[in-house]
Design a protein around this motif. Structure first.
Motif, PDB file in Angstrom:
ATOM      1  N   GLY A 258      46.757  36.606  33.763  1.00 27.62           N
ATOM      2  CA  GLY A 258      46.230  35.591  34.685  1.00 27.62           C
ATOM      3  C   GLY A 258      47.197  35.202  35.774  1.00 27.62           C
ATOM      4  N   GLU A 259      48.438  35.672  35.688  1.00 25.96           N
ATOM      5  CA  GLU A 259      49.423  35.331  36.716  1.00 25.96           C
ATOM      6  C   GLU A 259      49.517  36.452  37.753  1.00 25.96           C
ATOM      7  N   GLY A 260      49.850  36.073  38.975  1.00 27.09           N
ATOM      8  CA  GLY A 260      49.979  37.042  40.052  1.00 27.09           C
ATOM      9  C   GLY A 260      48.671  37.203  40.821  1.00 27.09           C
ATOM     10  N   PRO A 261      48.680  38.015  41.842  1.00 26.83           N
ATOM     11  CA  PRO A 261      49.766  38.885  42.291  1.00 26.83           C
ATOM     12  C   PRO A 261      50.764  38.184  43.210  1.00 26.83           C
ATOM     13  N   VAL A 262      51.889  38.891  43.435  1.00 29.79           N
ATOM     14  CA  VAL A 262      52.898  38.402  44.372  1.00 29.79           C
ATOM     15  C   VAL A 262      52.480  38.715  45.808  1.00 29.79           C
ATOM     16  N   GLY A 263      51.826  39.878  45.981  1.00 31.20           N
ATOM     17  CA  GLY A 263      51.426  40.259  47.335  1.00 31.20           C
ATOM     18  C   GLY A 263      50.245  41.203  47.336  1.00 31.20           C
ATOM     19  N   VAL A 264      49.637  41.353  48.511  1.00 29.13           N
ATOM     20  CA  VAL A 264      48.459  42.208  48.660  1.00 29.13           C
ATOM     21  C   VAL A 264      48.620  43.060  49.921  1.00 29.13           C
ATOM     22  N   ILE A 265      48.177  44.324  49.816  1.00 32.09           N
ATOM     23  CA  ILE A 265      48.190  45.247  50.947  1.00 32.09           C
ATOM     24  C   ILE A 265      46.739  45.592  51.269  1.00 32.09           C
ATOM     25  N   LEU A 266      46.311  45.269  52.489  1.00 28.91           N
ATOM     26  CA  LEU A 266      44.927  45.518  52.923  1.00 28.91           C
ATOM     27  C   LEU A 266      44.855  46.794  53.752  1.00 28.91           C
ATOM     28  N   CYS A 267      43.855  47.626  53.463  1.00 29.29           N
ATOM     29  CA  CYS A 267      43.655  48.883  54.187  1.00 29.29           C
ATOM     30  C   CYS A 267      42.210  48.956  54.687  1.00 29.29           C
ATOM     31  N   PRO A 268      41.964  49.607  55.835  1.00 33.06           N
ATOM     32  CA  PRO A 268      40.609  49.664  56.377  1.00 33.06           C
ATOM     33  C   PRO A 268      39.695  50.662  55.670  1.00 33.06           C
ATOM     34  N   SER A 269      40.254  51.649  54.956  1.00 29.65           N
ATOM     35  CA  SER A 269      39.409  52.658  54.294  1.00 29.65           C
ATOM     36  C   SER A 269      39.825  52.843  52.839  1.00 29.65           C
ATOM     37  N   ARG A 270      38.880  53.315  52.035  1.00 35.38           N
ATOM     38  CA  ARG A 270      39.153  53.548  50.619  1.00 35.38           C
ATOM     39  C   ARG A 270      40.211  54.622  50.421  1.00 35.38           C
ATOM     40  N   MET A 307      35.837  48.775  38.276  1.00 32.28           N
ATOM     41  CA  MET A 307      37.024  47.963  38.020  1.00 32.28           C
ATOM     42  C   MET A 307      37.310  47.850  36.528  1.00 32.28           C
ATOM     43  N   GLY A 308      36.296  48.153  35.678  1.00 28.11           N
ATOM     44  CA  GLY A 308      36.506  48.118  34.228  1.00 28.11           C
ATOM     45  C   GLY A 308      37.550  49.116  33.773  1.00 28.11           C
ATOM     46  N   GLU A 309      37.705  50.202  34.550  1.00 24.69           N
ATOM     47  CA  GLU A 309      38.705  51.209  34.187  1.00 24.69           C
ATOM     48  C   GLU A 309      40.126  50.672  34.332  1.00 24.69           C
ATOM     49  N   GLN A 310      40.281  49.600  35.088  1.00 23.94           N
ATOM     50  CA  GLN A 310      41.618  49.021  35.272  1.00 23.94           C
ATOM     51  C   GLN A 310      41.758  47.689  34.545  1.00 23.94           C
ATOM     52  N   SER A 311      40.926  47.477  33.528  1.00 21.53           N
ATOM     53  CA  SER A 311      40.976  46.220  32.774  1.00 21.53           C
ATOM     54  C   SER A 311      42.333  46.032  32.098  1.00 21.53           C
ATOM     55  N   HIS A 312      42.976  47.156  31.739  1.00 18.27           N
ATOM     56  CA  HIS A 312      44.290  47.050  31.093  1.00 18.27           C
ATOM     57  C   HIS A 312      45.320  46.429  32.038  1.00 18.27           C
ATOM     58  N   VAL A 313      45.122  46.616  33.373  1.00 16.77           N
ATOM     59  CA  VAL A 313      46.028  46.011  34.347  1.00 16.77           C
ATOM     60  C   VAL A 313      45.716  44.523  34.491  1.00 16.77           C
ATOM     61  N   LEU A 318      49.867  40.465  37.001  1.00 17.27           N
ATOM     62  CA  LEU A 318      49.577  41.342  38.138  1.00 17.27           C
ATOM     63  C   LEU A 318      50.618  41.097  39.232  1.00 17.27           C
ATOM     64  N   HIS A 319      51.236  42.183  39.722  1.00 15.32           N
ATOM     65  CA  HIS A 319      52.283  42.039  40.725  1.00 15.32           C
ATOM     66  C   HIS A 319      51.831  42.433  42.127  1.00 15.32           C
ATOM     67  N   VAL A 320      51.138  43.575  42.228  1.00 12.31           N
ATOM     68  CA  VAL A 320      50.756  44.111  43.535  1.00 12.31           C
ATOM     69  C   VAL A 320      49.268  44.472  43.519  1.00 12.31           C
ATOM     70  N   VAL A 321      48.556  44.118  44.588  1.00  9.97           N
ATOM     71  CA  VAL A 321      47.154  44.514  44.758  1.00  9.97           C
ATOM     72  C   VAL A 321      47.044  45.317  46.049  1.00  9.97           C
ATOM     73  N   VAL A 322      46.453  46.506  45.950  1.00 10.58           N
ATOM     74  CA  VAL A 322      46.148  47.328  47.123  1.00 10.58           C
ATOM     75  C   VAL A 322      44.629  47.366  47.234  1.00 10.58           C
ATOM     76  N   ALA A 323      44.071  46.980  48.381  1.00  4.74           N
ATOM     77  CA  ALA A 323      42.631  46.734  48.425  1.00  4.74           C
ATOM     78  C   ALA A 323      42.024  47.013  49.786  1.00  4.74           C
ATOM     79  N   THR A 324      40.700  47.195  49.761  1.00  2.00           N
ATOM     80  CA  THR A 324      39.883  47.112  50.974  1.00  2.00           C
ATOM     81  C   THR A 324      39.246  45.715  50.981  1.00  2.00           C
ATOM     82  N   PRO A 325      38.922  45.170  52.156  1.00  2.47           N
ATOM     83  CA  PRO A 325      38.506  43.765  52.234  1.00  2.47           C
ATOM     84  C   PRO A 325      37.283  43.399  51.391  1.00  2.47           C
ATOM     85  N   GLY A 326      36.218  44.207  51.433  1.00  3.34           N
ATOM     86  CA  GLY A 326      34.978  43.835  50.757  1.00  3.34           C
ATOM     87  C   GLY A 326      35.133  43.645  49.262  1.00  3.34           C
TER      88      GLY A 326
END
Length: 620
Positions: A258-270, A307-313, A318-326
């Protein structure tokens, strides 16, 4: 009793007002006497005063004075009448005539500058890139974030002149206040030893120019706009600071669920998000090798995957999130994680993200932050319009620019060939013989992408295709098989041109030249990466707009490339008018001004289409 009350009421009633119909000044009213009538009266007086010459002379002078005053009054009355009869149309015509006379005195260059300034002012009225909550409350941060990092003492003791010479050596342009010093090696940046060893194993021994200045700037907690040509190492420049901040937080107090992330990186494409995610995984794994440093957890948050495949994360800190906006907004709204302690936000290909219409999504994401954040914007092409917009939105930002924003990578040999539309497919096979695989072929049309792939498969070429209408599984398969070497050729639309890094691409073929020169710069940038050289072959013909060809001509001249004769023969209409040839502030193209910008036209077309769609929906 009632009679006495009625009588009292009659006595106390106010007297009936008397209305005077005539004006109080009625006695002083002097009717207008026509000139002919005044002359007759004058003659009558002269005859009656004929017996007394002195009196007659004085009378005549008096009459002449009265006549003169009367004529002046008459002229004034006529002028007043004419003034009242003037129409707004006449006044507007006079204003137009005056403006036309002023414009005639101005040069063509001055006129174009005024027109450009008006258009820029119209599109610059957008809101700051901040959350709606901050804008509503008037929250404004005035000082940059504070971090524990400091450069080594011997670097701090260098003079400003030494820093300036070092930046000049690597062609680094900087703007801002209290700029952190450039540092020429990773060890002096205080990067952990396991990470430095990993970089050396990948033959990365010294930082690139954008890393040399960008990493110390990010380590110092400063907001930043980073601009550098494609393949220059921007990803490491913004990922490494986030990894170090997360490592510092985890070492101080380990994260729990439940803690984190420290930062997020946004990208325009998958695809770009997936690539960045894989890089972060590789780098964090290298850092934790040997058990000296803790393992950091990274989450990929994009559409098209479960996202269920990453439930272990998600079940751990959570330290870092890499994501698209939607998908990121969806996860935040569902409270899968929060940004309560998030303090680092990076937008990769930031100008493309804003141009693609993610601006409101970014504001929505910012509304989930609870405290001040460090914001970084990176791209290879960031026109002045986006830079100015970012300057208003960041806190005392530092602009780090390696070369001109929007300039082509000098490690790419650009070859432009005139090929008729019907001969393109046949000539494509010849072009594929220039270099060994892998090769990327770009086309602006999705149907054309499929046609090219089908043609190559019929000719026995191992090819895959990728464009926006493909499913996520098809897109992932295409990229994976191409990267692994299972396929020799990838045919792609613009979706694969933004930031994607493929190993050892020696040749890029641009089957159809994009209208916007920015897209061309991104496409040829898939080769010539990380100091290697590459070839970019571009097909043009009569279907290519002349303005696009002019942009291409100037780009080739700027990069010192060979300019074909048919391109050299294209004349710039601005040069004929004597105007100075400045780049477009909206897209960075050198061959046109803002009034002819194709990107601006497309943006206006999309905006009108969205308005029409909203009007249509309003009928239901």
């Amino acid at each position: 009793m009632s009679q006495s009350v009625a009588k009292r009421r009659r006595v106390q009633r106010s007297p009936t007002p008397e209305y005077k119909l005539d004006d109080d000044d009625g006695d002083s009213y002097v009717p207008y006497v026509p000139v002919a009538q005044r002359r007759q009266a004058k003659l009558a007086k002269l005859t009656s005063w004929g017996a007394n010459p002195d009196k007659g002379k004085a009378s005549r002078q008096e009459e002449e004075q009265e006549e003169k005053e009367g004529e002046e009054r008459e002229e004034e009355r006529l002028r007043e009448k004419a003034r009242k009869e003037r129409t707004l149309l006449m006044e507007a015509q006079e204003v137009h005539d005056r403006k036309a006379a002023e414009d005639a005195k101005k040069t063509t260059e001055e006129k174009e500058e005024e027109q450009d300034a008006e258009i820029l002012a119209a599109i610059a009225s957008r809101r700051k890139l901040a959350s709606d909550l901050e804008l509503a409350k008037g929250v404004q941060y005035t000082e940059p974030m504070k971090t524990s990092w400091k450069p080594p003492r011997f670097i701090q003791e260098r003079s400003d002149e030494e820093h300036r010479r070092l930046r000049e050596k690597y062609h680094i342009l900087v703007e801002g206040d209290n700029i952190p010093p450039p540092i020429e090696n990773f060890t002096d940046m205080k990067v952990p030893e396991p990470f430095v060893k990993f970089l050396k194993s990948k033959r990365i021994t010294t930082p690139t120019p954008i890393q040399l200045q960008g990493i110390p700037t990010a380590f110092a907690g400063r907001d930043m706009i980073g601009i550098a040509f494609t393949g220059s190492g921007k990803t490491l420049a913004f990922c490494l600071p986030l990894i170090m901040f997360a490592l510092e937080e985890e070492t101080r107090l380990p994260f729990t669920r439940g803690e984190g992330p420290v930062g997020v990186i946004l990208c325009p494409s998958r695809e770009l998000a997936s690539q960045t995610y894989e890089n972060v995984l590789t780098w964090t794994a290298a850092l934790s090798t040997g058990g000296r440093y803790p393992q950091l957890n990274t989450l990929l948050c994009i559409g098209g995957i479960s996202m269920g495949e990453q439930s272990h994360v998600l079940n751990k800190g959570l330290h870092v999130v890499v994501a698209t906006p939607g998908r990121l907004i969806d996860m935040l709204e569902k409270k899968k994680f929060t940004f309560d302690n998030c303090k680092y936000l990076c937008m990769d290909e930031a100008d493309r993200m804003i141009d693609l219409g993610f601006e409101d999504d970014v504001r929505n994401i910012m509304s989930f932050f609870r405290h001040q954040r460090q914001t970084l914007l990176f791209s290879a092409t960031m026109p002045r319009k986006i830079q100015d917009f970012a300057q208003q939105s960041l806190v005392k930002p530092i602009l780090v620019n390696v070369g001109r924003a929007g300039a082509a990578n000098l490690d790419v040999l650009q070859v432009v060939e005139y090929v008729k539309q019907e001969a393109k497919m046949v000539y494509l096979l010849e072009c594929l013989q220039k270099t060994p695989p892998p090769v990327i072929i770009f086309s602006e049309n999705k149907n054309e992408v499929d046609d090219i792939q089908e043609y190559l498969l019929l000719k026995g070429v191992e090819a895959v295709a990728i464009h926006g209408s493909k499913t996520q599984e098809e897109r992932q398969y295409a990229i994976k098989s191409f990267k692994s070497g299972a396929k020799d050729v990838m045919v792609a639309s613009g979706v694969a041109s933004k930031g994607l890094d493929f190993n050892d691409i020696q040749h890029v073929i641009i089957f159809s030249m994009p209208k916007e020169i920015e897209d061309y710069v991104h496409q040829i940038g898939r080769t010539g990466r990380s100091g290697k050289t590459g070839i970019a072959t571009t097909f043009v013909n009569m279907n290519t707009p002349e303005q696009t060809l002019l942009d291409l001509k100037y780009l080739l001249m700027e990069a010192g490339q060979k300019v074909p004769l048919f391109l050299m023969s294209i004349e710039d209409p601005r040069a004929a008018q004597g105007a100075s040839l400045k780049g477009c502030p909206v897209c960075g193209g050198l061959g046109h001004g803002i009034s002819n910008c194709p990107k601006l036209e497309d943006a206006q077309r999309r905006q009108m289409a969205s308005h029409r769609g909203a009007d249509d929906r309003g009928g239901y």
